[in-house]
Design a protein around this motif. Structure first.
Motif, PDB file in Angstrom:
ATOM      1  N   MET A  11     -62.660  23.347 -20.407  1.00  0.00           N
ATOM      2  CA  MET A  11     -62.291  22.078 -20.993  1.00  0.00           C
ATOM      3  C   MET A  11     -63.246  20.997 -20.507  1.00  0.00           C
ATOM      4  N   THR A  12     -63.587  20.087 -21.388  1.00  0.00           N
ATOM      5  CA  THR A  12     -64.400  18.941 -21.022  1.00  0.00           C
ATOM      6  C   THR A  12     -63.619  17.678 -21.308  1.00  0.00           C
ATOM      7  N   ASP A  13     -64.138  16.551 -20.839  1.00  0.00           N
ATOM      8  CA  ASP A  13     -63.481  15.275 -21.108  1.00  0.00           C
ATOM      9  C   ASP A  13     -63.386  14.999 -22.604  1.00  0.00           C
ATOM     10  N   ARG A  14     -64.310  15.576 -23.381  1.00  0.00           N
ATOM     11  CA  ARG A  14     -64.286  15.358 -24.830  1.00  0.00           C
ATOM     12  C   ARG A  14     -63.097  16.034 -25.485  1.00  0.00           C
ATOM     13  N   ASP A  15     -62.492  17.013 -24.813  1.00  0.00           N
ATOM     14  CA  ASP A  15     -61.342  17.716 -25.374  1.00  0.00           C
ATOM     15  C   ASP A  15     -60.043  16.949 -25.166  1.00  0.00           C
ATOM     16  N   ALA A  16     -60.066  15.926 -24.347  1.00  0.00           N
ATOM     17  CA  ALA A  16     -58.855  15.165 -24.029  1.00  0.00           C
ATOM     18  C   ALA A  16     -58.652  14.020 -25.016  1.00  0.00           C
ATOM     19  N   LEU A  17     -57.390  13.713 -25.251  1.00  0.00           N
ATOM     20  CA  LEU A  17     -57.011  12.551 -26.043  1.00  0.00           C
ATOM     21  C   LEU A  17     -56.652  11.454 -25.053  1.00  0.00           C
ATOM     22  N   VAL A  18     -57.310  10.299 -25.157  1.00  0.00           N
ATOM     23  CA  VAL A  18     -57.080   9.203 -24.219  1.00  0.00           C
ATOM     24  C   VAL A  18     -56.637   7.971 -24.999  1.00  0.00           C
ATOM     25  N   PHE A  19     -55.576   7.345 -24.495  1.00  0.00           N
ATOM     26  CA  PHE A  19     -55.046   6.127 -25.093  1.00  0.00           C
ATOM     27  C   PHE A  19     -54.886   5.102 -23.981  1.00  0.00           C
ATOM     28  N   GLU A  20     -55.398   3.876 -24.164  1.00  0.00           N
ATOM     29  CA  GLU A  20     -55.289   2.815 -23.165  1.00  0.00           C
ATOM     30  C   GLU A  20     -54.812   1.535 -23.827  1.00  0.00           C
ATOM     31  N   CYS A  21     -53.984   0.789 -23.100  1.00  0.00           N
ATOM     32  CA  CYS A  21     -53.538  -0.505 -23.596  1.00  0.00           C
ATOM     33  C   CYS A  21     -52.925  -1.313 -22.456  1.00  0.00           C
ATOM     34  N   ALA A  22     -52.725  -2.595 -22.722  1.00  0.00           N
ATOM     35  CA  ALA A  22     -52.050  -3.477 -21.770  1.00  0.00           C
ATOM     36  C   ALA A  22     -50.577  -3.544 -22.154  1.00  0.00           C
ATOM     37  N   LEU A  23     -49.702  -3.438 -21.160  1.00  0.00           N
ATOM     38  CA  LEU A  23     -48.262  -3.546 -21.383  1.00  0.00           C
ATOM     39  C   LEU A  23     -47.743  -4.798 -20.701  1.00  0.00           C
ATOM     40  N   ASP A  24     -46.803  -5.440 -21.329  1.00  0.00           N
ATOM     41  CA  ASP A  24     -46.216  -6.669 -20.799  1.00  0.00           C
ATOM     42  C   ASP A  24     -45.000  -6.328 -19.926  1.00  0.00           C
ATOM     43  N   ALA A  25     -45.237  -5.496 -18.927  1.00  0.00           N
ATOM     44  CA  ALA A  25     -44.186  -5.091 -17.980  1.00  0.00           C
ATOM     45  C   ALA A  25     -44.881  -4.651 -16.700  1.00  0.00           C
ATOM     46  N   PRO A  26     -44.260  -4.882 -15.551  1.00  0.00           N
ATOM     47  CA  PRO A  26     -44.885  -4.470 -14.288  1.00  0.00           C
ATOM     48  C   PRO A  26     -44.899  -2.940 -14.162  1.00  0.00           C
ATOM     49  N   PRO A  27     -45.806  -2.384 -13.348  1.00  0.00           N
ATOM     50  CA  PRO A  27     -45.888  -0.932 -13.174  1.00  0.00           C
ATOM     51  C   PRO A  27     -44.550  -0.284 -12.790  1.00  0.00           C
ATOM     52  N   GLU A  28     -43.734  -0.963 -12.013  1.00  0.00           N
ATOM     53  CA  GLU A  28     -42.449  -0.397 -11.589  1.00  0.00           C
ATOM     54  C   GLU A  28     -41.531  -0.125 -12.794  1.00  0.00           C
ATOM     55  N   LYS A  29     -41.553  -1.018 -13.757  1.00  0.00           N
ATOM     56  CA  LYS A  29     -40.718  -0.853 -14.948  1.00  0.00           C
ATOM     57  C   LYS A  29     -41.266   0.271 -15.836  1.00  0.00           C
ATOM     58  N   VAL A  30     -42.577   0.331 -15.975  1.00  0.00           N
ATOM     59  CA  VAL A  30     -43.203   1.404 -16.756  1.00  0.00           C
ATOM     60  C   VAL A  30     -42.925   2.743 -16.081  1.00  0.00           C
ATOM     61  N   TRP A  31     -43.003   2.773 -14.744  1.00  0.00           N
ATOM     62  CA  TRP A  31     -42.726   3.991 -13.978  1.00  0.00           C
ATOM     63  C   TRP A  31     -41.324   4.505 -14.286  1.00  0.00           C
ATOM     64  N   ARG A  32     -40.356   3.610 -14.309  1.00  0.00           N
ATOM     65  CA  ARG A  32     -38.978   4.017 -14.621  1.00  0.00           C
ATOM     66  C   ARG A  32     -38.900   4.634 -16.019  1.00  0.00           C
ATOM     67  N   ALA A  33     -39.620   4.052 -16.964  1.00  0.00           N
ATOM     68  CA  ALA A  33     -39.610   4.582 -18.335  1.00  0.00           C
ATOM     69  C   ALA A  33     -40.207   5.979 -18.410  1.00  0.00           C
ATOM     70  N   LEU A  34     -41.093   6.297 -17.473  1.00  0.00           N
ATOM     71  CA  LEU A  34     -41.754   7.604 -17.460  1.00  0.00           C
ATOM     72  C   LEU A  34     -41.018   8.644 -16.626  1.00  0.00           C
ATOM     73  N   THR A  35     -40.110   8.226 -15.759  1.00  0.00           N
ATOM     74  CA  THR A  35     -39.509   9.163 -14.813  1.00  0.00           C
ATOM     75  C   THR A  35     -37.996   9.333 -14.938  1.00  0.00           C
ATOM     76  N   ILE A  36     -37.312   8.417 -15.568  1.00  0.00           N
ATOM     77  CA  ILE A  36     -35.869   8.564 -15.768  1.00  0.00           C
ATOM     78  C   ILE A  36     -35.682   9.258 -17.113  1.00  0.00           C
ATOM     79  N   PRO A  37     -35.076  10.461 -17.103  1.00  0.00           N
ATOM     80  CA  PRO A  37     -35.021  11.270 -18.331  1.00  0.00           C
ATOM     81  C   PRO A  37     -34.512  10.539 -19.565  1.00  0.00           C
TER      82      PRO A  37
END
Length: 113
Positions: A1-27
């Motif tokens: 696999m190379t980096d070209r095989d990966a799908l990458v998405f980036e953006c700015a979110l209007d929420a602190p990392p702690e809130k985003v973390w909860r969205a990613l870790t609480i089922p």
């Protein structure tokens, strides 16, 4: 696999990392936000609280692409100066099957009956 095989998405979110973390870790939040299909099995591979999280993403069933069932989905969270989060998602297959018209070595695949 190379980096070209990966799908990458980036953006700015209007929420602190702690809130985003909860969205990613609480089922319950993850299911509402990411909405993985019922045929997707996710397991945490690595986690650095409020900074980085990698899931092993395994697809099964009729919609799965042969040879590409397993991949890694990595979320990177970087605080921004305005209290938000720079969000980077990388979805990288663990293996990429050779194209039928590839000049590379021929690979044989066994298909389940």
């Amino acid at each position: 696999m190379t980096d070209r095989d990966a799908l990458v998405f980036e953006c700015a979110l209007d929420a602190p990392p702690e809130k985003v973390w909860r969205a990613l870790t609480i089922p319950e939040y993850l299911e509402r936000w990411l909405k993985p299909a019922a045929t997707v099995d996710m397991a945490v591979v690595t986690a650095e609280e409020n900074r980085s999280l990698t899931y092993r993403w395994r697809e099964a069933g009729q919609g799965a692409i042969v040879g590409m069932e397993d991949s890694l989905v990595t979320f990177e969270l970087t605080p921004t100066g305005d209290g938000g989060t720079w969000f980077k998602l990388t979805h990288a297959p663990l293996a990429v099957p050779a194209a039928a018209n590839s000049n590379g070595p021929r690979q044989t695949m066994a298909l389940a009956a």
